[in-house]
Scaffold this active site. Structure first.
Site, short mmCIF file in Angstrom:
data_model
loop_
_atom_site.label_atom_id
_atom_site.label_comp_id
_atom_site.label_asym_id
_atom_site.label_seq_id
_atom_site.Cartn_x
_atom_site.Cartn_y
_atom_site.Cartn_z
N GLY A 54 -1.54 -7.35 5.48
CA GLY A 54 -2.44 -8.42 5.89
C GLY A 54 -3.61 -7.87 6.68
O GLY A 54 -4.62 -7.46 6.11
N GLY A 177 0.50 -2.83 0.47
CA GLY A 177 0.97 -1.54 0.96
C GLY A 177 2.47 -1.41 1.02
O GLY A 177 3.03 -0.35 0.76
N GLY A 179 4.78 -4.02 -0.47
CA GLY A 179 5.29 -4.52 -1.75
C GLY A 179 5.01 -3.60 -2.91
O GLY A 179 5.74 -3.60 -3.91
N ARG A 202 -5.25 -4.88 -6.28
CA ARG A 202 -3.99 -4.26 -5.86
C ARG A 202 -3.19 -3.77 -7.06
O ARG A 202 -2.57 -2.71 -7.00
CB ARG A 202 -3.18 -5.26 -5.02
CG ARG A 202 -3.77 -5.48 -3.65
CD ARG A 202 -2.90 -6.36 -2.79
NE ARG A 202 -3.32 -6.31 -1.40
CZ ARG A 202 -2.73 -6.97 -0.41
NH1 ARG A 202 -1.67 -7.73 -0.68
NH2 ARG A 202 -3.17 -6.88 0.83
N ASN A 243 0.11 -16.10 -9.27
CA ASN A 243 0.58 -16.57 -7.98
C ASN A 243 2.08 -16.84 -8.06
O ASN A 243 2.53 -17.61 -8.91
CB ASN A 243 -0.17 -17.85 -7.58
CG ASN A 243 0.08 -18.24 -6.14
OD1 ASN A 243 1.22 -18.30 -5.68
ND2 ASN A 243 -0.98 -18.52 -5.40
N ALA A 244 2.84 -16.19 -7.19
CA ALA A 244 4.30 -16.32 -7.24
C ALA A 244 4.76 -17.76 -7.10
O ALA A 244 5.77 -18.15 -7.69
CB ALA A 244 4.93 -15.46 -6.14
N ALA A 267 3.76 -12.86 3.40
CA ALA A 267 4.04 -14.21 3.88
C ALA A 267 4.13 -14.30 5.40
O ALA A 267 4.03 -15.39 5.96
CB ALA A 267 5.34 -14.72 3.25
N CYS A 411 12.64 10.43 3.67
CA CYS A 411 14.00 10.87 3.35
C CYS A 411 14.94 10.23 4.36
O CYS A 411 14.89 10.56 5.54
CB CYS A 411 14.04 12.39 3.44
SG CYS A 411 15.64 13.14 3.24
#
Length: 557
Positions: A54, A177, A179, A202, A243-244, A267, A411
């Protein structure tokens, strides 16, 4: 005073090689890592100082950035720079084993710890949202969360599908970044994935960096590809521009059954990170400036629709989980009373690792040489010879993960092994096997460094989800132990009012003094994670504390 200094048309890139631009590696390291956070290969919106998540920034504004850089170049090895929400506010005499930088970002007195008050301060130039590793200068691009996401998917495969995700597919959204790690993590875990993202830029970035394999032209095309690849047993990731909050309900309506459902949209920040249904991104950004309350309301209404679709999938017996972006909370506030019926990923899949202090250990090569990372990969395998799962991760990481900015590796290892690896890396710098020093850090998402009732500390056994003494103690102990820089933040991952968390970075410069600091920091830091979980009553943590010789007066004393 309104802050108008958040945009600059410039490209930042950290220096490479073994020539200093500051007075020592202890100040050169934070300088390079700050710059690396804003490398265009790394940051989501570097010209506005936004690294990820964000509005997670590396510095409050460009004037502050310039002054931080200037101060780090002159800082002595017995001085400490204090950074308050992205602004350098003081340099004080300390000592050579004290941190060179102490950072506090986004912290608000609890009664005022909400987005409304924070946004007022941000608009006046009085605050900065540091996310987790944006404002603490140890973000390494999407690789930073790939292994954690991979471990989550693998564990979900163990629990729900007999240990294999071959022929299965994951439905998710968000290719920012954080997701952006999901498609590659799913592929590495053996699953196909459908990744919904509302910003084409993105998707383009993830295609370019090989985090996602393909883009579908529409939903029908995406589903056809999923059907083909799952039938063939191929693990291919597919991006879909959309859009989800529209796509997921449509999938429910069509009776489509994914094998796993999660989400990593931004979100946590409805004003800046979640596009309402029916809006363009341009409308969203413009109205965020002029009608913030209306934007937040519209975004949360869309989140409610999104979460309801996730609940619908869960009702069908499909493994569904929150991946730490607080979308359930937002939906609940918008009237979805049972939003928390599906779990967060930490209590569902990750907590046993946290009980042993296992978490996102990461390091970066200040030289800029990929070969330095490959040498450290080999050293990890040499020192941890019997962990086939870890070796497989390192092999896959080398093959599939593109470095962003300074070469780096993540790691997941825990108490005992972190110090062992850190001391080995320091010796490699001393001997000249590595061409320049290494920095070792971690995400704030770790076992002992965060309190976040809707994420890392959700459903703690003793009910201590919201107790935030633990990250404060972690930061204090890392400071006392001699970490090179230490950070204490609020609101990362899940937004204002919902988390407090701390971070540390330690420099391996090949000196004896560094070795002593490394041994302390990389033992004590994960040790606080074992302590925190042992205190909450987890037997795995109690056993680990005893095995590792931790002195916990109420438990091992």
């Amino acid at each position: 005073m309104t802050d108008n200094n958040k945009y600059r048309d410039v490209e930042i890139r950290a220096p490479r090689g073994n020539k200093l631009t500051a007075k020592s590696w202890l100040t050169e390291a934070p300088l390079r890592m700050l710059m690396n956070n804003l490398d265009p290969q790394v940051a989501e919106n570097p010209k506005e100082l936004v690294v990820y998540g964000g509005i997670g920034r590396a510095a409050r504004n460009w004037a502050c950035y310039d002054k931080i850089v200037e101060t780090l170049t002159r800082l002595e090895d017995d001085e400490t720079l204090l950074v308050q929400s992205g602004k350098p506010v003081g340099v004080f005499k300390t000592h050579s084993n004290a941190p060179r930088v102490l950072i506090a970002n986004s912290n608000l007195v609890p009664h005022w710890a909400n987005w409304e008050h924070f946004n007022e301060l941000d608009a006046k130039g009085l605050a900065m949202y540091g996310q987790m590793t944006a404002g603490s200068w140890i973000y390494i691009g999407s690789q930073g969360i790939v292994q954690g996401t991979y471990e989550t998917f693998v564990e979900a495969g163990r629990q729900h599908y007999g240990g294999s995700l071959k022929g299965k597919w994951v439905l998710t959204a968000g290719l920012g970044g954080m997701g952006g790690a999901q498609p590659l993590a799913a592929t590495l875990a053996g699953a196909c994935s459908l990744n919904i993202e509302c910003q084409q830029s993105r998707i383009d970035f993830r295609l370019e960096t090989r985090y996602v394999d393909e883009q579908a032209k529409d939903l029908d095309d995406a589903l056809a590809r999923i059907a083909k690849y799952t039938a063939e047993g191929k693990a291919i990731s597919i991006a879909l521009h959309g859009n989800a909050a529209e796509v997921l309900p449509e999938l429910v309506k069509r009776g489509v059954r994914p094998d796993m459902v999660t989400d990593q949209t931004s979100a946590h920040d409805p004003l800046n990170g979640y596009l309402p249904v029916g809006w363009t991104w341009e409308q969203y950004r413009d109205r965020a400036q002029t009608e913030p309350a209306a934007v937040v309301k519209a975004a949360k209404q869309s989140m409610a629709v999104h979460v309801q679709a996730m609940l619908d999938f869960q009702k069908q017996g499909i493994p569904t989980f929150d991946y730490g972006n607080n979308i359930r909370q937002m939906a609940k506030e918008e009237g979805v009373a049972n939003a928390f019926d599906f779990p967060g990923f930490v209590p569902a899949y990750i907590r046993p690792l946290f009980c042993r202090g296992v978490g996102p250990f990461r390091w970066a090569a200040l030289s800029g040489e990929a070969e330095d990372i490959y040498k450290t990969d080999a050293k990890v395998k040499e020192l941890i010879p019997d962990d086939a799962h870890l070796h497989r991760w390192l092999d896959m990481a080398r093959e599939r993960i593109s470095f962003q900015g300074l070469p780096a590796r993540i790691c997941w290892v825990g108490l005992g092994l972190r110090a062992k690896l850190g001391l080995a890396f320091n010796e490699m710098v001393r001997s000249g096997e590595l061409s320049a020093p290494i920095v070792i850090g971690r995400d704030h998402l770790d076992s002992g460094s965060v309190s976040s009732p809707n994420r890392e500390t959700e459903s703690m056994r003793d009910g201590s989800d919201a107790v935030s003494d633990w990250p404060l103690l972690n930061a204090l102990l890392n400071t006392a132990s001699g970490a090179t820089w230490v950070s204490l933040h609020h609101g990362g991952g899940v937004g204002m009012g919902f988390s407090q968390h701390s971070g540390m970075v330690i420099v391996c410069d090949g000196t004896d003094e560094a070795a002593a600091r490394i041994a302390r920091v990389l033992t004590n830091d994960p040790g606080t994670g074992v302590m925190r979980h042992a205190d909450a009553g987890y037997d795995i943590a109690v056993d680990c504390a005893k095995e590792q010789g931790l002195d916990l007066p109420m438990i091992t004393g």
